[in-house]
Design an enzyme around this catalytic site. Structure first.
Site, short mmCIF file in Angstrom:
data_model
loop_
_atom_site.label_atom_id
_atom_site.label_comp_id
_atom_site.label_asym_id
_atom_site.label_seq_id
_atom_site.Cartn_x
_atom_site.Cartn_y
_atom_site.Cartn_z
N SER A 1 13.97 -7.60 -8.42
CA SER A 1 12.89 -7.13 -9.32
C SER A 1 13.31 -6.87 -10.77
O SER A 1 12.46 -6.54 -11.59
CB SER A 1 12.20 -5.85 -8.80
OG SER A 1 11.29 -6.15 -7.78
N ASP B 1 16.03 -16.94 -7.76
CA ASP B 1 15.28 -17.78 -6.80
C ASP B 1 15.50 -19.26 -7.12
O ASP B 1 15.83 -20.07 -6.24
CB ASP B 1 13.80 -17.39 -6.92
CG ASP B 1 12.94 -17.90 -5.77
OD1 ASP B 1 13.51 -18.39 -4.77
OD2 ASP B 1 11.70 -17.79 -5.88
N TYR C 1 10.28 -9.59 -12.88
CA TYR C 1 9.38 -8.55 -12.38
C TYR C 1 9.50 -7.22 -13.12
O TYR C 1 8.71 -6.30 -12.88
CB TYR C 1 9.56 -8.35 -10.88
CG TYR C 1 8.89 -9.42 -10.03
CD1 TYR C 1 8.16 -10.47 -10.61
CD2 TYR C 1 8.95 -9.39 -8.64
CE1 TYR C 1 7.56 -11.45 -9.84
CE2 TYR C 1 8.34 -10.37 -7.86
CZ TYR C 1 7.64 -11.39 -8.46
OH TYR C 1 7.03 -12.36 -7.69
N GLY D 1 14.51 -8.82 -13.11
CA GLY D 1 14.37 -9.90 -14.08
C GLY D 1 12.91 -10.03 -14.48
O GLY D 1 12.33 -9.14 -15.10
#
Ligand code: APR
Length: 190
Positions: free
Chosen positions: A132, A43, A136, A134
């Site tokens: 998800s 992100d 998460y 990383g």
């Protein structure tokens, strides 16, 4: 290659290692959070490379409830601004909480909804990071099975997408995806 329903076209599903922000696919997928205001990991890299207009575009999505612009498993489309791709599809993967909080279903939703939105936008080529996997904390092996299975099912049902790439940032993700793809195709896994 993955056979594409009754469609004579063949969709290429492949795995590559590298930095998704460098790819000139029609769309790249971002592993965002529900507020869509950037963060770390992929992100952060996408926002950094796209420039501040991406943050503005994200802010323009209304909040659907307190601190949520994009609920987990859902998707939002923006231009890619300074990135070499045309669009960014933002999706929010589930935070891993042991596996009995619908994490597998929600992760499959991310892939399924991203493909659907890409098709709606006329996208021909799309690249996914390991959503998800990383911050998460989703286990890589299970995530790679879910992603390959979900994409493979979509392709088998017939899709206008010509190219779907899974982009591994590290060797572990590459290896898990490679094994998952072999299993999906029914080929022996070394
Ligand atoms: N290109 C491709 N993959 C990348 C890149 C990159 N430039 N940078 C990181 N990755 C990989 C990580 O190695 C990991 O396998 O993307 C995968 C997803 O990791 P995270 O970016 O941590 O995403 P996720 O686990 O879904 O967590 C989302 O992280 O930064 C925050 O705002 C984001 O809160 C959200 C959370």
């Amino acid at each position: 290659q993955v056979s594409n329903g009754d469609n004579p076209a063949v969709t290429h599903l492949s795995i590559q290692q590298g930095d998704i922000t460098r790819l000139a696919h029609d769309a790249i997928v971002n592993a965002a959070d529900e507020l869509m205001l950037g963060g770390g990991g992929v992100d952060g890299a996408i926002h950094e490379a796209a420039g501040p207009q991406l943050l503005e575009a994200c802010r323009n999505f209304p909040t659907v409830s307190n601190n949520i612009r994009c609920p987990t498993g859902q998707v939002r489309l923006t231009p890619a601004f300074k990135l070499p791709s045309r669009f960014v599809i933002h999706t929010v993967g589930p935070v891993w909480r042991g596996g009995d909080h619908r994490e597998p279903e929600l992760l499959a939703d991310c892939y399924r909804n991203s493909l659907w939105l890409a098709e709606c936008a006329g996208v021909r080529s799309i690249a996914f990071p390991a959503i998800s996997c990383g911050v998460y904390g989703f286990p890589l092996k299970l995530a790679s099975e879910i992603s390959v299975q979900t994409i493979g099912e979509r392709v088998a049902a017939g899709t206008s997408l010509e190219r779907v790439d899974l982009v591994a940032f590290d060797t572990a993700a590459y290896e898990h995806w490679h094994a998952a793809l072999l299993r999906f195709r029914g080929e022996p896994v070394e």
